[in-house]
Write a protein that holds these residues in place. Structure first.
Motif, PDB file in Angstrom:
ATOM      1  N   PHE A 121      24.277 -30.524 101.401  1.00 29.23           N
ATOM      2  CA  PHE A 121      24.963 -29.506 100.613  1.00 29.23           C
ATOM      3  C   PHE A 121      24.758 -28.094 101.175  1.00 29.23           C
ATOM      4  N   ALA A 122      23.520 -27.674 101.275  1.00 30.25           N
ATOM      5  CA  ALA A 122      23.267 -26.251 101.519  1.00 30.25           C
ATOM      6  C   ALA A 122      23.613 -25.856 102.951  1.00 30.25           C
ATOM      7  N   ASP A 123      23.161 -26.603 103.943  1.00 29.65           N
ATOM      8  CA  ASP A 123      23.401 -26.199 105.330  1.00 29.65           C
ATOM      9  C   ASP A 123      24.901 -26.180 105.670  1.00 29.65           C
ATOM     10  N   PRO A 124      25.701 -27.207 105.278  1.00 29.84           N
ATOM     11  CA  PRO A 124      27.139 -27.128 105.573  1.00 29.84           C
ATOM     12  C   PRO A 124      27.783 -25.945 104.879  1.00 29.84           C
ATOM     13  N   LEU A 125      27.364 -25.650 103.655  1.00 33.02           N
ATOM     14  CA  LEU A 125      27.952 -24.541 102.928  1.00 33.02           C
ATOM     15  C   LEU A 125      27.607 -23.213 103.589  1.00 33.02           C
ATOM     16  N   ALA A 126      26.373 -23.096 104.102  1.00 36.25           N
ATOM     17  CA  ALA A 126      25.971 -21.849 104.761  1.00 36.25           C
ATOM     18  C   ALA A 126      26.681 -21.665 106.089  1.00 36.25           C
ATOM     19  N   ALA A 134      24.048 -11.721 103.119  1.00 36.14           N
ATOM     20  CA  ALA A 134      22.648 -11.487 102.699  1.00 36.14           C
ATOM     21  C   ALA A 134      22.090 -12.680 101.940  1.00 36.14           C
ATOM     22  N   HIS A 135      22.956 -13.352 101.212  1.00 36.54           N
ATOM     23  CA  HIS A 135      22.477 -14.514 100.477  1.00 36.54           C
ATOM     24  C   HIS A 135      22.099 -15.643 101.424  1.00 36.54           C
ATOM     25  N   ALA A 162      20.224 -18.948  96.090  1.00 34.40           N
ATOM     26  CA  ALA A 162      20.792 -18.134  97.160  1.00 34.40           C
ATOM     27  C   ALA A 162      22.058 -18.768  97.727  1.00 34.40           C
ATOM     28  N   ILE A 163      22.093 -20.097  97.945  1.00 37.06           N
ATOM     29  CA  ILE A 163      23.264 -20.728  98.546  1.00 37.06           C
ATOM     30  C   ILE A 163      24.445 -20.725  97.596  1.00 37.06           C
ATOM     31  N   ARG A 164      24.179 -20.853  96.281  1.00 40.79           N
ATOM     32  CA  ARG A 164      25.276 -20.804  95.315  1.00 40.79           C
ATOM     33  C   ARG A 164      25.833 -19.372  95.198  1.00 40.79           C
ATOM     34  N   ASP A 165      24.922 -18.361  95.304  1.00 40.96           N
ATOM     35  CA  ASP A 165      25.433 -16.976  95.286  1.00 40.96           C
ATOM     36  C   ASP A 165      26.307 -16.713  96.508  1.00 40.96           C
ATOM     37  N   TYR A 166      25.912 -17.283  97.651  1.00 40.35           N
ATOM     38  CA  TYR A 166      26.732 -17.108  98.858  1.00 40.35           C
ATOM     39  C   TYR A 166      28.096 -17.765  98.696  1.00 40.35           C
ATOM     40  N   ALA A 167      28.055 -18.939  98.046  1.00 38.04           N
ATOM     41  CA  ALA A 167      29.326 -19.657  97.883  1.00 38.04           C
ATOM     42  C   ALA A 167      30.286 -18.882  96.973  1.00 38.04           C
ATOM     43  N   SER A 168      29.768 -18.165  96.007  1.00 40.57           N
ATOM     44  CA  SER A 168      30.627 -17.469  95.061  1.00 40.57           C
ATOM     45  C   SER A 168      31.007 -16.072  95.549  1.00 40.57           C
ATOM     46  N   TYR A 217      18.555 -17.436 101.666  1.00 43.61           N
ATOM     47  CA  TYR A 217      18.430 -18.896 101.684  1.00 43.61           C
ATOM     48  C   TYR A 217      17.491 -19.319 102.806  1.00 43.61           C
ATOM     49  N   ARG A 218      17.754 -18.770 103.996  1.00 39.37           N
ATOM     50  CA  ARG A 218      16.937 -19.196 105.137  1.00 39.37           C
ATOM     51  C   ARG A 218      15.470 -18.744 104.956  1.00 39.37           C
ATOM     52  N   ALA A 219      15.227 -17.581 104.337  1.00 43.09           N
ATOM     53  CA  ALA A 219      13.851 -17.135 104.061  1.00 43.09           C
ATOM     54  C   ALA A 219      13.163 -18.069 103.071  1.00 43.09           C
ATOM     55  N   ALA A 220      13.903 -18.530 102.061  1.00 42.63           N
ATOM     56  CA  ALA A 220      13.326 -19.469 101.098  1.00 42.63           C
ATOM     57  C   ALA A 220      12.989 -20.801 101.761  1.00 42.63           C
ATOM     58  N   VAL A 221      13.845 -21.237 102.738  1.00 43.15           N
ATOM     59  CA  VAL A 221      13.549 -22.477 103.476  1.00 43.15           C
ATOM     60  C   VAL A 221      12.252 -22.328 104.270  1.00 43.15           C
TER      61      VAL A 221
END
Length: 526
Positions: free
Chosen positions: A138-143, A88-89, A77-83, A93-97
């Motif tokens: 990685f994930a939280d700063p990117l989000a 929604a991604h 999810a976080i990589r899809d958001y980055a791209s 991500y937060r739901a998966a966490v």
């Protein structure tokens, strides 16, 4: 201590049935209690192992898969958001966490208290720490920044390194929880086998206990009672010399001793009875011989003794007729004394013969009409009744079994005495009647004569007993004794009624006779 008359107990006879069954029940009960406790414990352990496997380890394994899936979903999810930069991604991500954290928390709760569950929990903590480090680095700063831009190469390499650490820790976690699942399954199989064999052992002990009780019951009750029954049966069939010797528990041993004592007493009494029967047979033979001699004496008395008396009386009377004019008054008086003595001697001999014949010479009938007997006696005493003016009232009398001649003699003596012992100032009145009293008839003969004082009630029934001088009242003194013997021979009793008659003079005799099967049932008033 043994009871009086019982032998010293030995072997099993020292124990009582209640002791044998009490201790046997205690031992068997303890064995069954232990076996059922073991079976219950095994079943409880099997249930616990099943509950641990089904309710804890299996759900924990499922949560581990959910945990792994949630971590992989976070990276995707976080990589899809980055791209793409689509918000929604970020939500995915937060739901998966949240899913990861929920799965980790549930695994900790399920594995709490499970054997070797702490090892899995430690590995779970490392995976959670690695995931938290990956998100922080990685994930939280990117989000938190706008998406749609390419990830820098250096940052991407660091993220992949952190995520590789997570994968490296997830693999041991999966292996450890798989091992834990296998151990729980093996423990469940072991506990199930133990429970099965415990149940088999408990059932086997129940069967063995039933067999043991059967054998004990057979050994302590059935076998001794069967032996005792066989020996008692032998005694009952006539083998009184057969001893009773059965060894068993104290109760059966005592029972055998008591029955054997009864057998010995019966044997002793049988021997005594046999000896008494032998003596009785000898006495019966002696009695028959004595009766034969008595018959001979009666013959002599009735013929040989009376003949001289008749001669004495006859010749004395001839002397009086032929030489009476040559004798003075005293000589004629002597001859009268001799004739009177000879006649009284003949009467005495006849009465003695009649007394001795009662019970020996009989012609007993099943039913004797006493009304006919009374009429016959009154006919025989008709002359005496006319001379004295006697009035004899006879009630309705029954029929009884007996000897007609003897019963006639009974009525004749009683009525004759009532007429003979009359008062000089009035003619004799005699009443005879009867009434039913249970299984016998009670008769009464009442008169208005001179009476008998109560103190002579027993003496008058003795032979040769007289209450008056011979010159005043004639007789041999055998009449009432003969009446008593006749009544007793017929199974009754006779007595003088000494109750107050309200000042009325006279005598009342009462006697009883058994009522026969065909007797009259007509009551007669007194």
């Amino acid at each position: 201590m043994p009871a009086a008359g019982l032998p010293e107990p030995r072997g099993m006879s020292r124990l009582r049935l209640v002791q044998i069954y009490r201790w046997g029940s205690i031992i068997l009960g303890l064995l069954l209690l232990v076996s059922f406790a073991q079976a219950g414990s095994a079943l409880y352990g099997n249930n616990q192992a099943r509950n641990t496997l089904i309710d804890r380890i299996d759900p924990a394994t499922l949560e581990q898969f959910r945990l792994s899936s949630a971590i992989a979903a976070q990276d995707m999810a976080i990589r899809d958001y980055a791209s793409t930069g689509r918000p929604a991604h970020v939500l995915d991500y937060r739901a998966a966490v949240a899913q990861e954290r929920a799965a980790a928390a549930k695994m900790r709760r399920l594995l709490s208290g499970v054997a070797r569950g702490a090892t899995v929990t430690d590995m779970l903590d490392r995976v959670s720490a690695d995931a938290a480090a990956w998100r922080t680095g990685f994930a939280d700063p990117l989000a938190a920044t706008p998406g749609g831009r390419a990830i820098e190469r250096a940052r991407d390499e660091e993220a992949r390194r952190l995520f590789s650490t997570i994968r490296n820790d997830i693999a041991p976690l999966q292996r450890s929880i798989t091992t834990l699942h296998g151990e729980a399954a093996a423990k469940l199989r072991s506990r199930a086998s133990t429970a099965l064999w415990s149940a088999v052992v408990a059932l086997g002990l129940v069967v063995l206990a039933a067999l043991a009780l059967t054998l004990v019951f057979r050994r302590t009750v059935l076998t001794p009672m069967s032996l005792l029954g066989g020996q008692v049966r032998a005694v009952a069939l006539g083998d009184f010399a057969h001893p009773l010797d059965v060894r068993g528990p104290a109760e059966i041993d005592e029972l055998a001793v008591i029955i054997d004592g009864m057998r010995r007493r019966i044997l002793d009494e049988w021997r005594a009875t046999t000896e008494a029967t032998r003596r009785l047979d000898a006495q019966a033979g002696e009695l028959r011989r004595s009766n034969a001699e008595l018959e001979q004496f009666a013959y002599v008395a009735s013929h040989d003794l009376q003949e001289p008396l008749r001669k004495v009386a006859s010749f004395c009377q001839m002397i009086e007729r032929r030489y009476g004019d040559q004798l003075d008054e005293r000589g004629r008086q002597y001859i009268a004394f001799a004739v009177d003595g000879a006649k009284r001697m003949q009467a005495l001999i006849n009465d003695l013969l009649g007394f001795s014949r009662v019970g020996r010479i009989t012609r007993t009938e099943d039913s004797v009409d006493l009304n006919a007997i009374a009429r016959q006696v009154l006919d025989d005493l008709g002359t005496l009744a006319e001379e004295t003016g006697a009035e004899v009232e006879v009630g309705d009398l029954p029929s009884v079994p007996g000897d007609p001649a003897q019963l006639a003699r009974l009525f004749q003596n009683l009525i004759g005495n009532a007429v003979k012992f009359r008062r000089p100032d009035e003619p004799p009145r005699v009443t005879i009647d009867a009434r039913r009293s249970g299984a016998e008839w009670e008769f009464r003969c009442a008169d208005n004569g001179i009476g008998i004082e109560p103190r002579y009630a027993d003496r008058i029934f003795l032979i040769f007993q007289r209450l008056h001088p011979r010159e005043e009242y004639t007789g041999t003194g055998i009449g009432l004794a003969l009446c008593k013997k006749i009544v007793e021979f017929h199974g009754g009793r006779i007595w003088l009624d000494t109750r107050d008659r309200g000042g009325s003079p006279g005598t009342t005799f009462r006697w009883t006779l058994p009522a026969g099967d065909h007797d009259d049932q007509r009551p007669a008033p007194h």
